[in-house]
Design a protein around this motif. Structure first.
Motif, mmCIF file in Angstrom:
data_model
loop_
_atom_site.group_PDB
_atom_site.id
_atom_site.type_symbol
_atom_site.label_atom_id
_atom_site.label_comp_id
_atom_site.label_asym_id
_atom_site.label_seq_id
_atom_site.Cartn_x
_atom_site.Cartn_y
_atom_site.Cartn_z
ATOM 1 N N LEU A 188 44.509 30.668 58.687
ATOM 2 C CA LEU A 188 44.530 30.753 57.101
ATOM 3 C C LEU A 188 45.867 30.671 56.280
ATOM 4 O O LEU A 188 45.850 30.179 55.466
ATOM 5 N N GLY A 235 39.409 32.363 50.123
ATOM 6 C CA GLY A 235 38.600 33.565 49.990
ATOM 7 C C GLY A 235 37.183 33.076 49.355
ATOM 8 O O GLY A 235 36.164 33.789 49.711
ATOM 9 N N GLU A 249 34.694 31.693 51.895
ATOM 10 C CA GLU A 249 34.371 32.798 52.851
ATOM 11 C C GLU A 249 33.325 33.855 52.077
ATOM 12 O O GLU A 249 32.381 33.780 52.619
ATOM 13 N N GLY A 250 33.592 34.233 50.864
ATOM 14 C CA GLY A 250 32.730 34.916 50.023
ATOM 15 C C GLY A 250 31.416 34.241 49.768
ATOM 16 O O GLY A 250 30.481 34.797 49.898
ATOM 17 N N ILE A 308 29.378 34.290 52.733
ATOM 18 C CA ILE A 308 28.476 35.440 52.764
ATOM 19 C C ILE A 308 27.404 35.656 51.858
ATOM 20 O O ILE A 308 26.246 36.136 52.203
ATOM 21 N N LEU A 309 27.648 35.388 50.659
ATOM 22 C CA LEU A 309 26.568 35.497 49.435
ATOM 23 C C LEU A 309 25.381 34.463 50.080
ATOM 24 O O LEU A 309 24.220 35.044 49.850
ATOM 25 N N GLN A 329 30.175 28.288 44.599
ATOM 26 C CA GLN A 329 31.314 29.099 44.098
ATOM 27 C C GLN A 329 32.427 28.312 44.356
ATOM 28 O O GLN A 329 33.588 28.539 43.489
ATOM 29 N N ALA A 341 28.965 42.733 54.419
ATOM 30 C CA ALA A 341 29.359 41.503 54.921
ATOM 31 C C ALA A 341 29.397 41.576 56.513
ATOM 32 O O ALA A 341 28.884 40.600 57.186
ATOM 33 N N MET A 399 30.464 35.515 41.628
ATOM 34 C CA MET A 399 31.881 35.162 42.177
ATOM 35 C C MET A 399 32.762 36.451 42.331
ATOM 36 O O MET A 399 33.515 36.739 43.158
ATOM 37 N N SER A 445 31.469 39.681 43.487
ATOM 38 C CA SER A 445 31.172 39.909 44.794
ATOM 39 C C SER A 445 31.869 38.950 45.854
ATOM 40 O O SER A 445 32.464 39.779 46.850
ATOM 41 N N GLY A 446 31.808 37.720 45.538
ATOM 42 C CA GLY A 446 32.464 36.863 46.578
ATOM 43 C C GLY A 446 33.764 36.980 46.745
ATOM 44 O O GLY A 446 34.237 37.190 48.000
ATOM 45 N N VAL A 447 34.575 37.088 45.676
ATOM 46 C CA VAL A 447 36.129 37.228 45.740
ATOM 47 C C VAL A 447 36.401 38.666 46.393
ATOM 48 O O VAL A 447 37.427 38.643 47.135
ATOM 49 N N GLU A 503 34.604 40.336 48.542
ATOM 50 C CA GLU A 503 34.247 40.119 50.194
ATOM 51 C C GLU A 503 35.290 39.000 50.981
ATOM 52 O O GLU A 503 35.779 39.471 51.881
ATOM 53 N N GLY A 504 35.596 37.884 50.028
ATOM 54 C CA GLY A 504 36.592 36.908 50.675
ATOM 55 C C GLY A 504 37.938 37.453 50.854
ATOM 56 O O GLY A 504 38.524 37.281 51.704
ATOM 57 N N GLY A 505 38.369 38.538 49.724
ATOM 58 C CA GLY A 505 39.511 39.147 49.826
ATOM 59 C C GLY A 505 39.634 40.051 50.861
ATOM 60 O O GLY A 505 40.771 40.089 51.628
ATOM 61 N N ILE A 506 38.520 40.830 51.411
ATOM 62 C CA ILE A 506 38.732 41.674 52.412
ATOM 63 C C ILE A 506 38.656 40.840 53.584
ATOM 64 O O ILE A 506 39.702 41.129 54.622
ATOM 65 N N ILE A 507 38.166 39.675 53.727
ATOM 66 C CA ILE A 507 38.390 38.740 54.924
ATOM 67 C C ILE A 507 39.922 38.249 55.290
ATOM 68 O O ILE A 507 40.532 38.587 56.168
ATOM 69 N N LEU A 508 40.479 37.828 53.801
ATOM 70 C CA LEU A 508 41.718 37.664 53.888
ATOM 71 C C LEU A 508 42.663 38.708 54.297
ATOM 72 O O LEU A 508 43.579 38.217 55.175
ATOM 73 N N LYS A 561 42.382 41.151 56.052
ATOM 74 C CA LYS A 561 42.088 41.489 57.548
ATOM 75 C C LYS A 561 42.705 40.434 58.483
ATOM 76 O O LYS A 561 43.514 40.915 59.411
ATOM 77 N N GLN A 617 43.131 39.572 44.709
ATOM 78 C CA GLN A 617 42.059 38.300 44.285
ATOM 79 C C GLN A 617 41.167 38.809 43.288
ATOM 80 O O GLN A 617 40.695 37.931 42.614
#
Lengths: 199, 199
Positions: free
Chosen positions: A129, A164, A167-168, A171-172, A185, B108, B161, B163-165, B167-172, B174, B185
DNA sequence: GTTTTGCTGTACCTATGGTATAGTAGATGC
DNA sequence: GCATCTACTATACCATAGGTACAGCAAAAC
């Protein structure tokens, strides 16, 4: 790299992307690869080693893909902003073309099963990343030199946003059952880049 | 809803968010809750039922949170765009304030361990994301009536977007080990909304 | 006072990750 | 041409985890 080892990795990857890491048993893999348990543990000293090898392979392929896409985009336009917009479009098309949608990102999977994996796996994940962050941040810096951004944003965060959003998006697409969501996205992110830099 | 059942859910939630679903064993939960295995299976007929109950609870709390944030935002401004921008800022602040960063999104998690969960869990997951899509899409439609968007975008995708941001932010956050990444994000998404609608 | 609720306790089955170790066919090295 | 190394097979075994089954029991609800 023996033929058997590669076969194990291929089978494991397919299983993990379809069902998750835990749900893909070693016995299942050995059965499909037509080897014994001993054969498996000859190549990978435990399931963590398998995850690590898989992650390394995945990251390398993904890096190669980004190299291809954005060098092609730079071929098509000398302007850094245009090249970025073209690259993002190519990326979206690529995500769109994968039959059944993007297979899911191993990087994210490994994040969400945290304590299960050892430090090495997390380190590989992190490096990947940070590599992508670096790659895109450099590109956005070049763009910002010619096109002053319309909003005060941190370019590191902007670079991270692409990772992000992908990845998001995955998931979506998985959750809603819409394989094309991930590609759309990326196009939304492209729209943001356009509005942010274009005069 | 008995006290024991709630205690099981609390302990399980903490474990799952920290280590993942599979890594949190039933025996570990029963030990901490000071009950026997029989007691656990009295409340949840299997681990899937636990996941479903947890997901339902999580979605309800998240819905409540969105209700609170955006009704507060609408209190602070009559203008739909301003209310959205305020709401996004409040959301970012909230993500920022959680000590140790966002605990991670159960939705997620359940996506990435797909075949492990049964159809009911996936259905709950799907409903949650479609609910959030609907909520934000309506808000963006209202905004678009007053503020014509600067770029031709699909408002459903724009709603997704967010929701995606998250979720993606959480992955980032982590993966890179930066708890605040998720909040930043959301602010990037806010910047996009600003550029897209503001005259 | 009987039934239902919310458990305990015990025992047991199965799948899975993992360990250990003896053996072996074929390629490689000297 | 013998030895060693590589890439496994085959067998046996252990611990943990999810899950089942069922008998029993105290307190609350009817």
């Amino acid at each position: 790299m023996t033929e058997t080892r590669t076969r194990i990795l291929d089978i494991a990857e397919r299983g993990i992307l379809a069902k998750g890491f835990e749900a893909t048993s070693i016995e299942e893999i050995t059965a499909e690869a037509e080897i014994t348990k001993g054969g498996f543990f000859y190549h990978f000293h435990d399931k963590n080693a398998l995850a690590l090898a898989l992650l390394d392979r995945y990251i390398e392929a993904e890096d190669q893909l980004f190299d291809d896409i954005f060098s092609r985009a730079e071929d098509l336009s000398d302007d850094p902003l245009q090249a970025m917009l073209i690259g993002l479009k190519l990326l979206a098309e690529l995500l769109d073309d994968i039959p059944g949608g993007h297979p899911g990102c191993l990087v994210a999977t490994s994040c969400y099963q945290s304590r299960l994996f050892n430090t090495q796996v997390h380190e590989a994940n992190r490096r990947a990343l940070l590599g992508w962050r670096n790659r895109f941040e450099t590109m956005f810096q070049t763009i910002a030199e010619t096109y002053p951004p319309k909003d005060k944003v941190n370019l590191t965060d902007l670079a991270d946003m692409l990772s992000g959003v992908v990845e998001g998006g995955i998931i979506l697409s998985k959750a809603v059952g819409d394989p094309k969501a991930s590609a759309r996205q990326v196009l939304m992110f492209r729209s943001y880049v356009k509005l942010l830099f274009q005069r």
